[in-house]
Design an enzyme around this catalytic site. Sequence first.
Site, PDB file in Angstrom:
ATOM      1  CG  ASP A   1      43.322  -0.260  97.927  1.00  0.00           C
ATOM      2  OD1 ASP A   1      43.485   0.824  98.501  1.00  0.00           O
ATOM      3  OD2 ASP A   1      42.574  -1.161  98.355  1.00  0.00           O
TER       4      ASP A   1
ATOM      5  CD  GLU B   1      46.424   2.301 100.716  1.00  0.00           C
ATOM      6  OE1 GLU B   1      45.809   2.889 101.617  1.00  0.00           O
ATOM      7  OE2 GLU B   1      46.024   1.240 100.220  1.00  0.00           O
TER       8      GLU B   1
END
Length: 818
Positions: A487, A540
């Site tokens: 993330d 990401e």
Amino acid sequence: MTPRPTPSGSDPKKKAEKAAKSVKKAVPKKAAEKAVTKKAAAEKAAPAAKKATTKKATAKKATTKKTTTKKATAKKVVTKAVVENAAVEKATALLDAGDRERLLAGTHHDPHTVLGAHPVPGGVAFRVFRPYALSVTVVAADLRAELHDDGDGFFSALLSLTEVPEYRLLVRYEGTVLETEDAYRFLPTLGELDLHLIGEGRHEYLWQVLGAHPMTHQGVAGTRFSVWAPNARGVHVAGTFNFWDGTGHPMRSLGSSGVWELFAPGIGEGELYKFEITRPDGSKTLRADPLARRTEAPPNTSSIVTASHHEWHDAQWLEQRADLPAHEAPFSVYEVHLPSWRPGLTYRQLADQLPAYVKDLGFTHVELMPIAEHPFGGSWGYQVTGFYAPTARLGTPDDFKYLVDALHQAGIGVLMDWVPAHFPRDDWALAEFDGRTLYEHEDPLRAAHPDWGTLEFDYGRREVRNFLVANAIYWCEEFHIDGLRVDAVASMLYLDYSREPGQWVPNEHGGRENLDAVAFLQEMNATVYRRVPGVVTIAEESTAWDGVTRATHHRGPGGFGGLGFGLKWNMGWMHDSLDYMSHEPVHRKYHHNEMTFSMVYAYSENYVLPISHDEVVHGKRSLVSKMPGDWWQQRANLRAYLGFMWAHPGKQLLFMGQEFAQGAEWSEAHGPDWWLLDPAYGAEPDHRGVRDLVRDLNIVYRHTPALWQRDTDPSGFQWIVGDAAEDNVFAFLRLAADGTPLLSVSNLSPVVRHDYRLGVPDDVPAWHESLNTDIAKYGGTDVTNPDIIKPEPQAHQGRPASIRLTLPPLATVWLRPA
């Protein structure tokens, strides 16, 4: 983030009172009676030991039986100890005043050197620190010797023994007696190699040496506690076993490693604990274990002693998962927020439902939003406090393993969102863990995350990198996770991320790249791929950083080696394509390039096309609600878009609820609107039709190598027509490794286009529809091409042959060789 309450019983003002009143609960009634009986027998048989509290009293001579003790080699040897005098010369057994003061203040760095049993001139000195005890008696073979009460919980005696015996303690509290081992007679449980690797930041099995581990040490069952706290003046273990008063359980510092350790005999699985840390300024803080492998369910914050007993049954899955690299294999992902997928279900209950549902829909993988422990459910798991513990909201770590095992046995891979970018400021967790900046950067500008009110890790500190790299390995090895979706990579890579001028300092080269974070990501990826074959890491990353999925040893034009990820989320494709689809068809011709621009950079990285949770919350609307038009047109647009997405180069990811056209935004409070699929609901066929399409997309996709074999190879894609803006038509070929084509045609206008001519290769004698998003069972108008379509020898669009198709409205059609 708001601080969470400390565990029940941790109020220092109540510790002494609670310990005295509650100590009966620590031992079953029979055990207490047995201990009291032993104590009475000991006093009757050895009156000399009872008189040992007088200053110069002597005892009757008695010869002890040969007893066994453990030397530094941990081998049993026979002692020849003789009790010359069971009394004490108190002055030679008393603790040094400085040691006593440091133990009381919680600042002693090596309590094992002064507590326990130690050979001294004249015999063996026994020293015990047991706050709230009324008396302490040493028991060894026939020896019973009551220690002198030195006040403040200290007891001592000098016994005339030639060697340290193997002994136990009888500790009398108000109303009961405990027979126990002495924690301070044990050697360290960590070896020099472990400490060296920790110091170097290279201990790839860090979770096996730090934290709490039930074990048998020197023949005794107990739990080893160890924690990295280099700035602490002292560390104690506090928990249910000592009524949250760690005073009597000081840990020892192991050299310059910064690691504190204590083997606590008699403590096993299920006990709650925290570390009581004395900060450099002398104040104390009670902290959850950074490497706790199990925690209490929030809002409680204690760590729990645990050991795994799960037996895996996914050997076949693990053996085959490395057969194909992810970017050359079918890879369609169903993203799930476990706590809200079916609210109220545990890990084991989810194992009965989730694998069957995902398998029925044909997805190859699930991606779990963060399951590491987090205090605030509204963060969806993205503000982690327990990096090594699956959230206790849904069950135990073994329960989570059971779910992963069930998914693997159903043929479904498990990806997990992993959050090494930041952590919350809760004062019982990682923030200033030992009284100073430790896991966070020492520069406040570098430590504070500007967007989320959290703290960023100090990637330049080798022990912090080790904590995170080992954590990535931990999830893959201990829980058989098949991939980590990392993330917020962009926030890690740039020093100026969400910061204004003056709020950041350039790197040593004058640039804005966070060189420490780059090195960490490269190390993490290289280590995971080396250690765990078949696992994929996914970034990401929302910028155009060069080489996210390039190998770490291959340098790019910017001078950096690749970050080493296997795949990267294509955020640009997602934003552009959703923007195009949100326009009314009459206006789409002005945005045509938003659907074609992705092919300019499609092979710059190995991409995943994500329609994730981020796109269906916070006012962004659900996927079907982004589409223009009435209810029928919205669903038709959605179906056409999904058909375009599954044919586009890259892997696919779809968030839960979007597979059946949920109209409402997702909320973690109630999850997907499953009632839309209730046959009693009037519009149920509309939602079921979209789900049927998703199932068929996955089935055809998995059986069509042209759609995934060459996802990262430009030779696997050819435009047929990419400039038909007036028609809102997109047509392209996907090619398998052997050249077998699939033709994808999307008509994103609401009109039927008859006899639409498209150029095609002349080496395919006939085509037929393999998928049409407009058929009746999906909720469409059922405009199809039911017959075999043969090319005509009429050149068109630069091709030697052409075919004529009927293009249904707001639909995507796939054709493959007949």
